[in-house]
Design a protein around this motif. Sequence first.
Motif, PDB file in Angstrom:
ATOM      1  N   LEU A  66       0.757  -1.325  -0.005  1.00 29.73           N
ATOM      2  CA  LEU A  66      -0.027   0.035  -0.060  1.00 29.73           C
ATOM      3  C   LEU A  66       0.862   1.186   0.119  1.00 29.73           C
ATOM      4  O   LEU A  66       0.601   2.238  -0.692  1.00 29.73           O
ATOM      5  N   ILE A  67       2.118   1.197   0.774  1.00 27.90           N
ATOM      6  CA  ILE A  67       2.803   2.418   0.742  1.00 27.90           C
ATOM      7  C   ILE A  67       4.053   2.452   0.253  1.00 27.90           C
ATOM      8  O   ILE A  67       4.857   3.247   0.241  1.00 27.90           O
ATOM      9  N   TRP A  68       4.673   1.146  -0.337  1.00 26.01           N
ATOM     10  CA  TRP A  68       5.934   0.956  -0.973  1.00 26.01           C
ATOM     11  C   TRP A  68       6.203   1.878  -1.935  1.00 26.01           C
ATOM     12  O   TRP A  68       7.221   2.505  -2.183  1.00 26.01           O
ATOM     13  N   PRO A  69       5.160   2.106  -2.775  1.00 26.62           N
ATOM     14  CA  PRO A  69       5.274   3.191  -3.921  1.00 26.62           C
ATOM     15  C   PRO A  69       5.915   4.543  -3.389  1.00 26.62           C
ATOM     16  O   PRO A  69       6.421   5.220  -4.068  1.00 26.62           O
ATOM     17  N   MET A  70       5.445   4.646  -2.059  1.00 29.83           N
ATOM     18  CA  MET A  70       5.828   6.054  -1.826  1.00 29.83           C
ATOM     19  C   MET A  70       7.449   6.237  -1.459  1.00 29.83           C
ATOM     20  O   MET A  70       7.953   7.274  -1.579  1.00 29.83           O
ATOM     21  N   VAL A  71       7.799   4.920  -1.087  1.00 27.94           N
ATOM     22  CA  VAL A  71       9.088   4.633  -0.758  1.00 27.94           C
ATOM     23  C   VAL A  71       9.772   4.984  -2.023  1.00 27.94           C
ATOM     24  O   VAL A  71      11.093   5.706  -1.975  1.00 27.94           O
ATOM     25  N   PHE A  72       9.793   4.375  -3.110  1.00 23.38           N
ATOM     26  CA  PHE A  72      10.345   4.558  -4.445  1.00 23.38           C
ATOM     27  C   PHE A  72      10.162   6.016  -4.942  1.00 23.38           C
ATOM     28  O   PHE A  72      11.072   6.486  -5.653  1.00 23.38           O
ATOM     29  N   ILE A  73       9.039   6.614  -4.951  1.00 25.27           N
ATOM     30  CA  ILE A  73       8.912   7.833  -5.326  1.00 25.27           C
ATOM     31  C   ILE A  73       9.531   8.840  -4.557  1.00 25.27           C
ATOM     32  O   ILE A  73      10.334   9.814  -5.184  1.00 25.27           O
ATOM     33  N   THR A  74       9.697   8.721  -3.342  1.00 27.03           N
ATOM     34  CA  THR A  74      10.518   9.728  -2.289  1.00 27.03           C
ATOM     35  C   THR A  74      12.160   9.423  -2.720  1.00 27.03           C
ATOM     36  O   THR A  74      12.847  10.588  -2.902  1.00 27.03           O
ATOM     37  N   SER A  75      12.413   8.049  -3.302  1.00 29.78           N
ATOM     38  CA  SER A  75      13.703   7.920  -3.439  1.00 29.78           C
ATOM     39  C   SER A  75      14.005   8.605  -4.734  1.00 29.78           C
ATOM     40  O   SER A  75      15.160   9.316  -4.834  1.00 29.78           O
ATOM     41  N   ASP A  76      12.989   8.490  -5.740  1.00 26.02           N
ATOM     42  CA  ASP A  76      13.551   9.419  -7.144  1.00 26.02           C
ATOM     43  C   ASP A  76      13.689  11.023  -6.829  1.00 26.02           C
ATOM     44  O   ASP A  76      14.134  11.564  -7.473  1.00 26.02           O
ATOM     45  N   ILE A  77      12.731  11.436  -5.852  1.00 27.62           N
ATOM     46  CA  ILE A  77      12.902  12.889  -5.559  1.00 27.62           C
ATOM     47  C   ILE A  77      14.252  13.273  -4.834  1.00 27.62           C
ATOM     48  O   ILE A  77      14.947  14.097  -5.319  1.00 27.62           O
ATOM     49  N   ILE A  78      14.694  12.418  -4.027  1.00 27.19           N
ATOM     50  CA  ILE A  78      16.008  12.540  -3.369  1.00 27.19           C
ATOM     51  C   ILE A  78      16.994  12.404  -4.577  1.00 27.19           C
ATOM     52  O   ILE A  78      17.861  13.249  -4.389  1.00 27.19           O
ATOM     53  N   GLN A  85      24.699  10.234  -4.132  1.00 32.57           N
ATOM     54  CA  GLN A  85      25.122  10.005  -2.409  1.00 32.57           C
ATOM     55  C   GLN A  85      23.952  10.171  -1.525  1.00 32.57           C
ATOM     56  O   GLN A  85      23.922   9.640  -0.475  1.00 32.57           O
ATOM     57  N   GLY A  86      22.875  10.912  -2.053  1.00 33.76           N
ATOM     58  CA  GLY A  86      21.721  11.177  -1.192  1.00 33.76           C
ATOM     59  C   GLY A  86      20.951   9.980  -0.875  1.00 33.76           C
ATOM     60  O   GLY A  86      20.489   9.748   0.156  1.00 33.76           O
ATOM     61  N   VAL A  87      20.665   9.023  -2.186  1.00 31.68           N
ATOM     62  CA  VAL A  87      19.998   8.140  -1.985  1.00 31.68           C
ATOM     63  C   VAL A  87      20.607   6.878  -1.152  1.00 31.68           C
ATOM     64  O   VAL A  87      20.039   6.365  -0.599  1.00 31.68           O
ATOM     65  N   LYS A  88      22.036   6.806  -1.239  1.00 35.69           N
ATOM     66  CA  LYS A  88      22.755   5.776  -0.712  1.00 35.69           C
ATOM     67  C   LYS A  88      22.981   6.156   0.828  1.00 35.69           C
ATOM     68  O   LYS A  88      22.742   5.254   1.786  1.00 35.69           O
ATOM     69  N   LYS A  89      23.059   7.490   0.914  1.00 37.49           N
ATOM     70  CA  LYS A  89      23.048   7.794   2.554  1.00 37.49           C
ATOM     71  C   LYS A  89      21.725   7.474   3.426  1.00 37.49           C
ATOM     72  O   LYS A  89      21.730   6.596   4.304  1.00 37.49           O
TER      73      LYS A  89
END
Length: 266
Positions: A66-78, A85-89
């Motif tokens: 239900l909420i995993w897509p938000m994780v990947f969307i936020t990852s793309d914004i980061i 570096q931001g994503v790895k951190k």
Amino acid sequence: MGESIQKNKKINLFLVLAGVFITNALIAELIGGKIFSFEKTLGFEPLNISLFGDFLLQFNLTAGVLIWPMVFITSDIINEYFGKQGVKKITYITVGLIAYSFLAIYLAMKLVPADFWLNVFATDSQGNPFNINEAFQKVFTQGLNIIFASLVAFVISQFVDVYVFHKLRKITGKNKIWLRATGSTLVSQLIDSFIVLFIAFYFLGSWPIEQVLAVGITNYIYKFVIAILLTPLLYLSRFIIDKYLGKDFSKQLQEEASAASGSKLF
């Protein structure tokens, strides 16, 4: 804009995005042990399409999707504003916090239950005998399997997401954020969906391979559709961030993030 103001805005932006990322990732891990019927939740009968022998294609999904897509969307914004570096951190921090949660849950399961707690919840809502400690153990034992499997899948899928995102960025330049964000999400979530299920429910659980494949396919179909539907959220987020940072500073961060060697995070 003064350099100190810019730095503060950059830090604040990263903290907000990191908070959204970590919160969604951790909650998804904790609720991922529940399998629910998407059709029945919406008031419809299951599809019951024959698939893999005796197993039927139904939208039985893990609650975590239900909420995993938000994780990947936020990852793309980061990724868009802070680069690799931001994503790895944030990935390393999240893995550490999830591992900590894993340990805390494991220790909680080992605690001896108080007698009064067992007595208070000795029956369920229908008056049938009920062992709340056993229920606690079963729920969180499955949850631990999910957390362990998700840690493995999370790290792999995150780095795949970063790789695909930057490959697409080289093609699209600063335009078509929907293509690089959605494209990288669809690839990474395909990997994430099946790794989690295979480890948690096949290798560590008792599901047959057919059931893993059936649930994995429906999970991915859901994630695929949601990733497409969330595309406007990318543009809304970018609009809000650009307004907060200012057009020039926002452009500077995006150029730094797209650099092959990356840039200093702070």
